[in-house]
Design a protein around this motif. Structure first.
Motif, PDB file in Angstrom:
ATOM      1  N   THR A  76      18.857 118.601  13.162  1.00  0.00           N
ATOM      2  CA  THR A  76      19.241 119.114  14.471  1.00  0.00           C
ATOM      3  C   THR A  76      18.259 120.142  15.028  1.00  0.00           C
ATOM      4  O   THR A  76      18.196 120.333  16.238  1.00  0.00           O
ATOM      5  N   ASP A  77      17.495 120.821  14.174  1.00  0.00           N
ATOM      6  CA  ASP A  77      16.530 121.773  14.703  1.00  0.00           C
ATOM      7  C   ASP A  77      15.260 121.085  15.195  1.00  0.00           C
ATOM      8  O   ASP A  77      14.457 121.688  15.904  1.00  0.00           O
ATOM      9  N   GLU A  78      15.059 119.828  14.853  1.00  0.00           N
ATOM     10  CA  GLU A  78      13.882 119.093  15.294  1.00  0.00           C
ATOM     11  C   GLU A  78      14.067 118.447  16.658  1.00  0.00           C
ATOM     12  O   GLU A  78      13.088 118.115  17.323  1.00  0.00           O
ATOM     13  N   ALA A  79      15.308 118.236  17.072  1.00  0.00           N
ATOM     14  CA  ALA A  79      15.511 117.414  18.259  1.00  0.00           C
ATOM     15  C   ALA A  79      16.561 117.998  19.191  1.00  0.00           C
ATOM     16  O   ALA A  79      16.236 118.669  20.152  1.00  0.00           O
ATOM     17  N   SER A  80      17.846 117.761  18.937  1.00  0.00           N
ATOM     18  CA  SER A  80      18.889 117.911  19.949  1.00  0.00           C
ATOM     19  C   SER A  80      18.462 117.130  21.182  1.00  0.00           C
ATOM     20  O   SER A  80      18.161 117.682  22.238  1.00  0.00           O
ATOM     21  N   PRO A  81      18.421 115.788  21.064  1.00  0.00           N
ATOM     22  CA  PRO A  81      17.807 114.951  22.099  1.00  0.00           C
ATOM     23  C   PRO A  81      18.726 114.729  23.283  1.00  0.00           C
ATOM     24  O   PRO A  81      19.895 114.406  23.138  1.00  0.00           O
ATOM     25  N   SER A  82      18.182 114.880  24.473  1.00  0.00           N
ATOM     26  CA  SER A  82      18.939 114.638  25.693  1.00  0.00           C
ATOM     27  C   SER A  82      18.419 113.386  26.368  1.00  0.00           C
ATOM     28  O   SER A  82      18.778 112.280  25.994  1.00  0.00           O
ATOM     29  N   GLY A  83      17.516 113.499  27.343  1.00  0.00           N
ATOM     30  CA  GLY A  83      17.049 112.345  28.087  1.00  0.00           C
ATOM     31  C   GLY A  83      16.243 111.376  27.241  1.00  0.00           C
ATOM     32  O   GLY A  83      15.638 111.743  26.234  1.00  0.00           O
ATOM     33  N   LEU A  84      16.234 110.096  27.678  1.00  0.00           N
ATOM     34  CA  LEU A  84      15.535 109.042  26.951  1.00  0.00           C
ATOM     35  C   LEU A  84      14.922 108.080  27.969  1.00  0.00           C
ATOM     36  O   LEU A  84      15.546 107.746  28.979  1.00  0.00           O
ATOM     37  N   ALA A  85      13.689 107.660  27.705  1.00  0.00           N
ATOM     38  CA  ALA A  85      13.021 106.671  28.549  1.00  0.00           C
ATOM     39  C   ALA A  85      12.286 105.682  27.664  1.00  0.00           C
ATOM     40  O   ALA A  85      11.955 105.981  26.507  1.00  0.00           O
ATOM     41  N   PHE A  86      12.030 104.501  28.208  1.00  0.00           N
ATOM     42  CA  PHE A  86      11.167 103.526  27.548  1.00  0.00           C
ATOM     43  C   PHE A  86       9.977 103.285  28.440  1.00  0.00           C
ATOM     44  O   PHE A  86      10.122 102.983  29.634  1.00  0.00           O
ATOM     45  N   ALA A  87       8.774 103.422  27.878  1.00  0.00           N
ATOM     46  CA  ALA A  87       7.548 103.180  28.630  1.00  0.00           C
ATOM     47  C   ALA A  87       6.415 102.926  27.662  1.00  0.00           C
ATOM     48  O   ALA A  87       6.346 103.535  26.591  1.00  0.00           O
ATOM     49  N   ASP A  88       5.517 102.015  28.024  1.00  0.00           N
ATOM     50  CA  ASP A  88       4.296 101.779  27.268  1.00  0.00           C
ATOM     51  C   ASP A  88       4.576 101.459  25.801  1.00  0.00           C
ATOM     52  O   ASP A  88       3.864 101.887  24.897  1.00  0.00           O
ATOM     53  N   GLY A  89       5.663 100.712  25.555  1.00  0.00           N
ATOM     54  CA  GLY A  89       5.961 100.260  24.205  1.00  0.00           C
ATOM     55  C   GLY A  89       6.676 101.248  23.319  1.00  0.00           C
ATOM     56  O   GLY A  89       6.906 100.974  22.140  1.00  0.00           O
ATOM     57  N   SER A  90       7.057 102.414  23.860  1.00  0.00           N
ATOM     58  CA  SER A  90       7.709 103.447  23.057  1.00  0.00           C
ATOM     59  C   SER A  90       8.948 103.977  23.754  1.00  0.00           C
ATOM     60  O   SER A  90       9.051 103.944  24.987  1.00  0.00           O
ATOM     61  N   LEU A  91       9.882 104.481  22.937  1.00  0.00           N
ATOM     62  CA  LEU A  91      10.930 105.355  23.444  1.00  0.00           C
ATOM     63  C   LEU A  91      10.389 106.772  23.502  1.00  0.00           C
ATOM     64  O   LEU A  91       9.607 107.194  22.641  1.00  0.00           O
ATOM     65  N   TRP A  92      10.838 107.529  24.507  1.00  0.00           N
ATOM     66  CA  TRP A  92      10.446 108.925  24.672  1.00  0.00           C
ATOM     67  C   TRP A  92      11.727 109.741  24.796  1.00  0.00           C
ATOM     68  O   TRP A  92      12.511 109.534  25.724  1.00  0.00           O
ATOM     69  N   ALA A  93      11.959 110.638  23.856  1.00  0.00           N
ATOM     70  CA  ALA A  93      13.195 111.425  23.802  1.00  0.00           C
ATOM     71  C   ALA A  93      12.878 112.895  24.046  1.00  0.00           C
ATOM     72  O   ALA A  93      12.059 113.491  23.336  1.00  0.00           O
ATOM     73  N   ALA A  94      13.523 113.474  25.040  1.00  0.00           N
ATOM     74  CA  ALA A  94      13.332 114.878  25.375  1.00  0.00           C
ATOM     75  C   ALA A  94      14.217 115.734  24.473  1.00  0.00           C
ATOM     76  O   ALA A  94      15.429 115.534  24.412  1.00  0.00           O
ATOM     77  N   ALA A  95      13.603 116.698  23.791  1.00  0.00           N
ATOM     78  CA  ALA A  95      14.324 117.505  22.808  1.00  0.00           C
ATOM     79  C   ALA A  95      14.581 118.905  23.354  1.00  0.00           C
ATOM     80  O   ALA A  95      13.656 119.584  23.816  1.00  0.00           O
ATOM     81  N   LEU A  96      15.819 119.340  23.267  1.00  0.00           N
ATOM     82  CA  LEU A  96      16.216 120.669  23.717  1.00  0.00           C
ATOM     83  C   LEU A  96      15.887 121.709  22.649  1.00  0.00           C
ATOM     84  O   LEU A  96      14.910 122.447  22.756  1.00  0.00           O
ATOM     85  N   ARG A  97      16.681 121.773  21.614  1.00  0.00           N
ATOM     86  CA  ARG A  97      16.415 122.745  20.564  1.00  0.00           C
ATOM     87  C   ARG A  97      15.056 122.503  19.904  1.00  0.00           C
ATOM     88  O   ARG A  97      14.363 123.438  19.516  1.00  0.00           O
ATOM     89  N   GLY A  98      14.652 121.244  19.787  1.00  0.00           N
ATOM     90  CA  GLY A  98      13.378 120.908  19.179  1.00  0.00           C
ATOM     91  C   GLY A  98      12.170 121.262  20.029  1.00  0.00           C
ATOM     92  O   GLY A  98      11.050 121.312  19.525  1.00  0.00           O
ATOM     93  N   GLU A  99      12.360 121.460  21.333  1.00  0.00           N
ATOM     94  CA  GLU A  99      11.308 121.880  22.256  1.00  0.00           C
ATOM     95  C   GLU A  99      10.054 121.014  22.135  1.00  0.00           C
ATOM     96  O   GLU A  99       8.937 121.501  21.987  1.00  0.00           O
ATOM     97  N   ARG A 100      10.259 119.720  22.225  1.00  0.00           N
ATOM     98  CA  ARG A 100       9.154 118.765  22.148  1.00  0.00           C
ATOM     99  C   ARG A 100       9.604 117.441  22.749  1.00  0.00           C
ATOM    100  O   ARG A 100      10.800 117.210  22.974  1.00  0.00           O
ATOM    101  N   LEU A 101       8.642 116.581  22.991  1.00  0.00           N
ATOM    102  CA  LEU A 101       8.910 115.220  23.440  1.00  0.00           C
ATOM    103  C   LEU A 101       8.601 114.293  22.283  1.00  0.00           C
ATOM    104  O   LEU A 101       7.465 114.231  21.810  1.00  0.00           O
ATOM    105  N   TRP A 102       9.626 113.577  21.824  1.00  0.00           N
ATOM    106  CA  TRP A 102       9.437 112.643  20.714  1.00  0.00           C
ATOM    107  C   TRP A 102       9.028 111.276  21.244  1.00  0.00           C
ATOM    108  O   TRP A 102       9.691 110.707  22.117  1.00  0.00           O
ATOM    109  N   GLN A 103       7.948 110.735  20.705  1.00  0.00           N
ATOM    110  CA  GLN A 103       7.525 109.374  20.981  1.00  0.00           C
ATOM    111  C   GLN A 103       7.908 108.512  19.789  1.00  0.00           C
ATOM    112  O   GLN A 103       7.544 108.802  18.649  1.00  0.00           O
ATOM    113  N   VAL A 104       8.641 107.432  20.055  1.00  0.00           N
ATOM    114  CA  VAL A 104       9.092 106.524  19.006  1.00  0.00           C
ATOM    115  C   VAL A 104       8.582 105.122  19.329  1.00  0.00           C
ATOM    116  O   VAL A 104       9.161 104.421  20.171  1.00  0.00           O
TER     117      VAL A 104
END
Length: 371
Positions: free
Chosen positions: A285-313
């Motif tokens: 939970t400290d790495e993410a707390s993911p809110s918004g999600l998008a799909f683009a360019d072959g990846s999921l992109w998850a916006a992280a609140l507590r994690g303060e980063r954008l995760w590319q999957v």
């Protein structure tokens, strides 16, 4: 650089781990940690090993908790402000105007003016859809927007509301049905009650009625969710959703019709027996707390609140590759992420939501080019 556990259920990839920490379900404060790898972060691309660096730029600044972004056919975006109940129009040039203030919104805790979606038939019907917290419930309304916001018409009411776990994401699917992400407001058993609208992903027609083909004859598409705030479809029409964990694991789930995603019986990849759908991947939970999600360019992109980063999957055939953290600690809490018509990503910060450390120009809308 510390390394954290990232569990990819479908890809069976495990990185070196550390312990998780408590979360309040909407990102909490703080949250340090690694990017799921050691050494240099790969450039932005659908493949973590190829592409060109994406340099974010600020499109708009000085916003008040921008919660969701939806694009109009001409390329401008509608952005909701959670606490002010304003709907803001943001042009790619940076020009910002108030589209309207939504009546009946009563912000409280994590509630307020949340999701926004643009009708797939906007060019003819000029309809937009909004999710907000009212006096007695969370609800979805639709209104005309042709430069001015028309009078909202409720189409789904009675979604449970609370100080926390209000869900709130809206998105039209490839089937042109409206998908609605809800939370269980801290009342876990609501998520398992298929007669409740709380802790669910709902699927409805443009008028708010249960969509044809729904598994239980009502508005419910899937259940057993704690607090979903992100929805995205890949190029093959598969639906994915982000999920806030409680004390251990946040999730991205591959959403299948009628699925039970386990809450509150199980969290993350716990073994809860038959009948529960396991997540596609989990984070502490400290790495993410993911809110918004998008799909683009072959990846999921998850916006992280507590994690303060954008995760590319990266995705391949519905399976997740190795997640990569982007912009870790660069912009603070990230709430929304949407693909723009030009193929870039638009992100919103959420540093003025009472849990962040706002900069002088927060909150912002950021544009991230993908290469």
């Amino acid at each position: 650089m510390r390394l954290h556990t990232i569990v990819l259920v479908s890809a069976a990839v495990v990185l070196a781990g550390c312990s998780s920490s408590p979360s309040d379900g909407d990102g909490g404060d703080g949250g340090d940690g690694g990017d799921g790898e050691s050494g240099r972060t790969p450039p932005l691309s659908s493949s973590p090993s190829a592409g060109t660096d994406g340099k974010p730029r600020t499109v708009a600044a000085g916003l008040e908790v921008p919660w969701a972004v939806a694009f109009l056919p001409g390329g401008d975006a509608l952005v909701t402000e959670r606490d002010s109940a304003r709907l803001v129009r943001v042009a790619p040039s940076g020009r910002t105007t108030t589209a309207g203030t939504v009546p009946g919104v009563q912000p409280q805790g994590e509630g307020g003016l949340l999701g926004v979606a643009v009708s797939p038939s906007y060019s003819t019907d000029h309809l937009i859809y909004l999710y907000y917290t009212a006096a007695s419930d969370n609800r979805v309304v639709r209104a005309t927007y042709d430069g001015r916001l028309g009078t909202p018409e409720p189409i789904v009411t009675g979604i449970p509301k609370g100080p926390n776990h209000n869900g709130g994401r809206l998105a039209f699917g490839p089937d042109k049905m409206l998908y609605i992400a809800t939370g269980e407001t801290g009342d876990g058993p609501l998520a398992q009650d298929r007669n409740s609208l709380g802790g669910k992903i709902l699927r409805v027609t443009a008028g708010g009625e249960p969509a044809p083909g729904n598994p239980f004859g009502n508005r419910v598409w899937t259940y057993g969710h704690r607090n979903v705030q992100g929805l995205a479809w890949d190029g093959e029409g598969r639906l994915y959703a982000t999920e806030f964990g409680q004390n251990r694991f946040d999730e991205i789930n591959l959403i299948r019709k009628g699925g039970n995603y386990g809450w509150p019986e199980v969290e993350g990849d716990e073994d809860g027996g038959d009948g529960f759908t396991k997540p596609l991947l989990t984070w502490t939970t400290d790495e993410a707390s993911p809110s918004g999600l998008a799909f683009a360019d072959g990846s999921l992109w998850a916006a992280a609140l507590r994690g303060e980063r954008l995760w590319q999957v990266p995705l391949r055939n519905g399976k997740a590759g190795r997640p990569v953290a982007r912009f870790e600690d660069d912009f603070g809490r990230l709430r929304a992420v949407s693909e723009a018509p030009d193929g870039s990503l638009w992100l919103t910060t959420s540093n003025r939501d009472g849990r962040g450390d706002p900069a002088s120009d927060d909150d912002r809308v950021l544009r991230v080019p993908l290469g």
